[in-house]
Scaffold this active site. Structure first.
Site, PDB file in Angstrom:
ATOM      1  N   HIS A 181       0.982  -1.258   0.047  1.00  0.00           N
ATOM      2  CA  HIS A 181       0.046   0.422   0.268  1.00  0.00           C
ATOM      3  C   HIS A 181       1.305   1.340   0.180  1.00  0.00           C
ATOM      4  CE1 HIS A 181      -3.621  -1.859  -0.034  1.00  0.00           C
ATOM      5  NE2 HIS A 181      -3.058  -2.806   1.271  1.00  0.00           N
ATOM      6  N   GLU A 222      -6.179  -3.762  -4.393  1.00  0.00           N
ATOM      7  CA  GLU A 222      -5.695  -5.573  -3.508  1.00  0.00           C
ATOM      8  C   GLU A 222      -5.558  -6.153  -4.816  1.00  0.00           C
ATOM      9  OE1 GLU A 222      -5.164  -6.057  -0.915  1.00  0.00           O
ATOM     10  OE2 GLU A 222      -5.578  -4.530   0.691  1.00  0.00           O
ATOM     11  N   SER A 241       2.607  -7.689  -2.975  1.00  0.00           N
ATOM     12  CA  SER A 241       3.983  -7.184  -1.615  1.00  0.00           C
ATOM     13  C   SER A 241       3.534  -8.938  -1.753  1.00  0.00           C
ATOM     14  CB  SER A 241       2.964  -6.981  -0.523  1.00  0.00           C
ATOM     15  OG  SER A 241       1.568  -7.250  -0.580  1.00  0.00           O
TER      16      SER A 241
HETATM   17 FE   LIG Z   1      -4.351  -5.030   1.837  1.00  0.00          FE
END
Ligand SMILES: [Fe+2]
Length: 297
Positions: A181, A222, A241
């Site tokens: 993020h 996301e 990520s």
């Molecule tokens: Fe998240």
């Protein structure tokens, strides 16, 4: 939060999963939520880890919004864990992350050998997009998490995953929050989309509307993908990520970016995503999501 499948992933977008699955919210007060560890959590039986996690979560418990963010006292082992995860992600980013993400990564210039403090990351992204991170001790109610985005605040955990599973976490941790993020909040356009999500939530706080919006958030911010120079690239924070998710996204069924369809599409946060919505370009994703959020009632 339950996790039955262990994989190299960040179903960590757990920060939103409660909304999307319409599960009971865990707590009421924004900075005062500690999530009890699920028995499936890799650190469940590690008393030392749990004490560390609680000590870092306590920073959020004591945090007064708007005040300077206290540093988390990470251990050498935790810094090593960050390095392991970053080293695994770096080649995957070059291969599979979209250009906008790579540019943001360059802008933030995150350290490789230690976990950056939230204070340092916030200073960098605030100068670019006005967004700031604020610490939370765990999951917060979905509408609070989403609404805070309207104020340019990203509620973020500070603790790191368990060292026994460097490529897996059943909950949002500093890796997901920062490498996913925060990096993208160094993009003016992604920051704007995050703000628009928060503003959309404010305009309609009914449970069905929140659930639909949470699914849109899931399949874009996301877990969104897009085409770039003929290849499928990731812009979703849950993808960028996680080295495992970045590999697995090539196995997913790709559907054209249709946000009405995404708002009705159920998902399982505990496994690699079998369905992804793919935009024709970053620009197309930005325009489509922006228009959708602005019109949201
Ligand atoms: Fe998240």
């Amino acid at each position: 939060m339950t996790t039955t499948v262990q994989h190299e992933s960040t179903p960590a977008s757990a920060d939103i999963q409660k909304a999307a699955l319409n599960l009971p919210a865990i707590t009421a007060e924004v900075h005062r939520a500690i999530v009890q560890l699920d028995p499936d959590h890799p650190g469940f039986r590690d008393q030392e880890y749990r004490a560390r996690r609680n000590a870092i979560a306590k920073i959020a418990l004591d945090y007064q919004p708007g005040s300077p963010i206290p540093d988390a006292p990470y251990t050498a082992q935790e810094h090593r864990l960050w390095r392991v995860v970053r080293e695994a992600l770096e080649p995957k980013h070059q291969q599979y992350a979209c250009a906008e993400y790579l540019e943001c990564l360059r802008r933030l210039d995150l350290p490789r050998d230690h976990i950056p403090q939230m204070r340092e990351v916030t200073a960098k992204i605030e100068a670019i997009s006005g967004f700031r991170l604020e610490p939370v001790a765990g999951l917060v109610e979905p509408h609070i998490f989403l609404e805070s985005l309207a104020n340019g605040v990203f509620l973020s955990t500070q603790y790191i995953r368990h060292h026994s599973a460097p490529f897996y976490t059943p909950e949002p941790d500093v890796v997901h929050e920062v490498i996913g993020h925060a990096v993208f909040l160094a993009s003016e356009r992604m920051a704007e989309l995050n703000r628009l999500v928060g503003e959309a939530v404010r305009r309609n706080t009914s449970a069905p509307a929140l659930e639909r919006l949470a699914r849109v958030y899931w399949f874009t911010i996301e877990f969104g993908v897009l085409r770039e120079d003929g290849a499928v690239k990731a812009y979703g924070t849950g993808l960028v990520s996680s080295a495992g998710e970045l590999e697995a996204m090539h196995e997913a069924e790709l559907r054209p970016l249709d946000l009405e369809a995404a708002s009705r599409q159920a998902f399982d946060p505990t496994r690699y995503q079998p369905i992804l919505f793919c935009a024709d370009s970053f620009e197309a994703m930005y325009q489509t999501l922006r228009d959708y959020l602005v019109r949201w009632r």
